[in-house]
Write an enzyme that holds these catalytic residues in place. Structure first.
Site, PDB file in Angstrom:
ATOM      1  CD  GLU A 289       5.677  -4.719  -9.103  1.00 43.42           C
ATOM      2  OE1 GLU A 289       6.418  -5.671  -8.816  1.00 43.42           O
ATOM      3  OE2 GLU A 289       5.586  -3.677  -8.411  1.00 43.42           O
TER       4      GLU A 289
ATOM      5  CG  HIS B  17       1.938 -13.085  -2.464  1.00 47.18           C
ATOM      6  ND1 HIS B  17       2.932 -12.666  -3.337  1.00 47.18           N
ATOM      7  CD2 HIS B  17       1.463 -11.970  -1.890  1.00 47.18           C
ATOM      8  CE1 HIS B  17       3.039 -11.346  -3.273  1.00 47.18           C
ATOM      9  NE2 HIS B  17       2.154 -10.892  -2.402  1.00 47.18           N
TER      10      HIS B  17
ATOM     11  CG  ASP C 269      -5.976  -8.501  -2.028  1.00 44.07           C
ATOM     12  OD1 ASP C 269      -5.235  -8.892  -1.101  1.00 44.07           O
ATOM     13  OD2 ASP C 269      -5.594  -7.703  -2.900  1.00 44.07           O
ATOM     14  CD  GLN C 270      -1.876 -12.579  -0.581  1.00 46.62           C
ATOM     15  OE1 GLN C 270      -1.648 -13.743  -0.279  1.00 46.62           O
ATOM     16  NE2 GLN C 270      -1.314 -11.564   0.072  1.00 46.62           N
TER      17      GLN C 270
ATOM     18  CG  HIS D 134      -1.866  -1.150   1.303  1.00 43.45           C
ATOM     19  ND1 HIS D 134      -3.222  -0.972   1.271  1.00 43.45           N
ATOM     20  CD2 HIS D 134      -1.667  -2.489   1.382  1.00 43.45           C
ATOM     21  CE1 HIS D 134      -3.828  -2.157   1.344  1.00 43.45           C
ATOM     22  NE2 HIS D 134      -2.902  -3.088   1.417  1.00 43.45           N
TER      23      HIS D 134
ATOM     24  CG  ASP E  25      -4.938   2.053   1.663  1.00 45.52           C
ATOM     25  OD1 ASP E  25      -3.979   1.703   0.965  1.00 45.52           O
ATOM     26  OD2 ASP E  25      -5.853   1.260   2.036  1.00 45.52           O
TER      27      ASP E  25
END
Ligand SMILES: *[C@@H]1O[C@H](CO)[C@@H](O)[C@H](O)[C@H]1NC(C)=O
Ligand SMILES: *[C@@H]1O[C@H](CO)[C@@H](O)[C@H](O)[C@H]1NC(C)=O
Length: 484
Positions: A384, A376, A400-401, A38, A143
Site C-alpha cells: 500500500e 512493521h 516475514d516482516q 490474509h 492461502d
C-alpha cells in the site's frame, strides 16, 4: 457442532442441478487463512475474479468471514452478487489476549485460532463435492497456510487448486530456497544478511507451516500479490527449477483498483476525522505510524514512542491499537494508556492525532499531506505504501516482516530502518524515534528516498495496474487459464 450452512448449501446445489439450471463452466472456492492481512487479500481477489462472471465461494469460519466483511475497505461485500459466503461453525477455540510482554513479538496468542482451521477440512470437503456436480471445474484458491484444509480436493476429478501467497516474492523465494537446501547460488551479500527464521517465528508456528507445506505439492500454481515492477528479480528466481516445482506462476499485484472511495470525497459525512485533519497539513509533512494487526507493544515501548513523536516536531497520525485476538469479537480489548493529557495536548497544539479505532490506512497513504509511513513492514502495508509512493520507516516485528524490511531498505531503497533486527530485544528510545522520523520526513537523505519511492510508484502504476499493464494481464491470464 452445528452445520446448518453446510447442509443447506448442499441441498441448494443439488436442487439447482436437478432443476436443470445452467451449469457454470467454472466456480472458484476461496479459502483464506484467518489473520487480517490474509483475509483482506483473498476477499479482494474474490471481488476481482467474480467481476469476470465467475461465481466465487468464500469459505471460512463464521467469525473470520464476519471479520473480513466488517473491515474490508473500498467496497461492500454483501453487494457482490457473484460472491457467496460460507460461514462454517467450528468448535470454540481459545482466544486469549496478546501478551505485550512476551519475549518475542510473534503473535503466539493466535496459534489456537490457526490450529482450529483444521476443523474446516470436513465442511470444505463437502462444499467442494457438492459444487463439483454443478460445474465443469472447481478451482480452489487457498492461502499457503491452508493447504492441508483443502487437501480433499484431490479426490474430486474436476477440481484443481492454486496457492495464494500473501507475502512478498522476496520472502517467499528465500523460504523455498532455504527449505530446499539452497539448490543454486544466489546473491551472497543478501543471503548473509537474511534474518534467521528462528528469530522471526515461534517453533509451534514453524511446525504449523511445515505441516501445511506437505500438501503444497498438490497445487497447480502460485499466485503472488506482487508485481514484476517491484520484485521482478525474485519472481524470476521463483521460476527457476527446482524452486518452481513445475507449477505455474502469476504475479497479480498490487491491483488496487479502488482508487476512489467515499472517504476521498471531502464533502462526504462519513469521512474519518483524521482525513479532515490531514487536509489542514502541508504536503508530505505528516508521518503515519501503524504496526498492523498482529503487534502488541509493551506499555513502556508505547510511552517511548509517544515521547519521541512529540519531540520530533514532525506531525503524525498514530494508529494505536493492540494486536487482534483470534476472535476479534470476543471479550475485552486492552486499553492502551498514554501519559496523562498526551492525546489532548498533541491534538490541541496541532502536533498529531492518535487514532484508536480502525484507521483508513489506504486513504491516509493516498493523502497528499502524508510524507512517510512508520510501519512493521507487513506485506499489505508495504504494497500500500509502494502503491502511493510513500517512503517507509521500517520497524519489523516478526514473521516475514524482517525480510520485507530488507527488501524495502536495502534493495528498493525506499525506506530507512528504525530499529535493526539484531536489536529487536532492546527498547527503542525517544531519540531513535526522533532521528528516524526527521531523517525520513525532513532531510536530504529522506528527500532522495522519497524520490525513489515516487519513481517506483509511478513505474508500478504505469507497468502493472493500468488496463493492459502486466498485473492486469497476469490476472486475465489466470482467469483465462482456469476457464480454459
Ligand atoms: C506487562 O508488564 C508490565 C510491567 O512489568 C505490567 O505492568 C503489565 O501488567 C504486564 N502486562 C501483561 C499483560 O502481562
Ligand atoms: C494486494 O495487496 C494490496 C495491498 O495490501 C491489497 O490492497 C490488494 O487488495 C491485494 N490484492 C489481492 C488481489 O489480493
Amino acid at each position: 457442532m452445528t452445520k446448518p450452512n453446510l447442509y443447506s448449501d448442499h441441498a441448494y446445489n443439488q436442487k439447482n442441478y436437478q432443476n436443470g439450471l445452467k451449469r457454470s463452466q467454472v466456480v472458484v472456492v476461496m479459502v483464506p487463512f484467518p489473520a487480517q492481512g490474509h483475509l483482506n487479500q483473498l476477499l479482494h481477489l474474490s471481488r476481482l475474479i467474480s467481476s469476470d462472471n465467475i461465481p466465487v465461494h468464500f469459505a471460512g469460519t463464521t467469525t473470520h468471514n464476519s471479520q473480513a466483511k466488517l473491515r474490508v475497505h473500498g467496497f461492500v461485500p454483501s453487494t457482490l452478487s457473484n460472491v457467496f459466503f460460507h460461514d462454517f461453525e467450528i468448535p470454540p477455540f481459545q482466544s486469549p489476549p496478546p501478551n505485550p510482554n512476551a519475549s518475542i513479538k510473534f503473535p503466539s496468542h493466535l496459534q489456537p485460532s490457526f490450529d482450529a482451521t483444521s476443523h474446516l477440512r470436513e465442511p470444505i470437503a463437502k462444499l467442494l463435492h457438492s459444487l463439483s456436480y454443478t460445474c465443469n471445474r472447481v478451482v480452489v484458491i487457498h492461502d499457503t497456510l491452508m493447504a492441508s484444509v483443502v487437501q480433499d480436493f484431490t479426490s474430486i476429478q474436476n477440481a484443481e487448486s492454486y496457492t495464494f501467497r500473501s507475502i512478498s516474492a522476496f520472502a517467499s523465494f528465500w523460504y523455498s530456497w532455504e527449505a530446499m537446501g539452497r539448490p543454486f547460488p544466489v546473491n551472497d551479500e543478501l543471503e548473509k544478511d537474511l534474518p534467521l527464521l528462528k528469530s522471526c517465528f515461534t517453533s509451534s508456528f514453524k511446525n504449523f507451516i511445515s505441516s501445511q507445506l506437505e500438501y503444497a505439492k498438490f497445487s497447480s500454481g502460485n499466485l503472488y500479490n506482487s508485481s514484476r515492477a517491484i520484485e521482478g528479480e525474485f519472481l524470476d528466481l521463483l521460476q527457476k527449477e527446482p524452486v518452481k516445482g513445475n507449477k505455474k506462476l502469476w504475479a497479480i499485484g498490487p491491483l488496487n483498483p479502488i482508487e476512489k472511495s467515499d472517504q476521498n470525497n471531502k464533502s462526504s459525512g462519513r469521512r474519518h476525522e483524521c482525513l479532515h485533519w490531514l487536509d489542514k497539513q502541508s504536503p508530505r509533512s505528516v508521518i503515519f505510524v501503524s504496526f498492523g494487526t498482529t503487534t502488541s507493544l509493551t506499555d513502556q515501548q508505547i510511552i517511548e514512542i509517544a515521547t519521541g513523536l512529540e519531540k520530533s516536531a514532525i506531525k503524525f497520525i498514530w494508529a494505536l491499537r493492540d494486536a487482534d485476538k483470534g476472535d476479534i469479537f470476543s471479550g475485552e480489548v486492552r486499553n492502551i494508556e498514554l501519559p496523562k493529557g498526551y492525546e489532548n495536548r498533541v491534538k490541541e497544539r496541532e502536533r498529531g492525532l492518535v487514532v484508536r479505532d480502525w484507521a483508513p490506512q489506504l486513504d491516509i497513504l493516498r493523502h497528499p499531506s502524508t510524507g512517510g509511513f512508520m510501519s512493521h513492514c507487513g506485506w499489505n502495508s508495504c504494497m500500500e505504501s509502494i502503491s502511493h509512493g510513500v517512503p517507509i520507516a521500517a520497524w519489523p516485528m516478526h514473521s516475514d516482516q524482517p525480510r520485507n524490511c530488507m527488501l524495502i531498505t536495502k534493495l528498493l531503497k525506499i525506506g530507512i530502518v528504525v530499529n535493526d533486527w539484531e536489536c529487536r530485544d532492546q527498547l527503542v528510545r525517544p531519540s531513535d524515534i526522533v532521528n528516524a522520523v526527521r531523517r525520513l520526513i525532513d532531510s536530504k537523505e529522506g528527500a532522495e528516498i522519497r524520490r525513489r519511492a515516487v519513481e517506483l510508484c509511478l513505474s508500478v502504476g504505469r507497468k502493472s495496474v493500468a488496463e493492459g499493464g502486466i498485473s492486469r494481464m497476469e490476472l486475465d491470464s489466470f482467469v483465462a487459464h482456469i476457464s480454459r
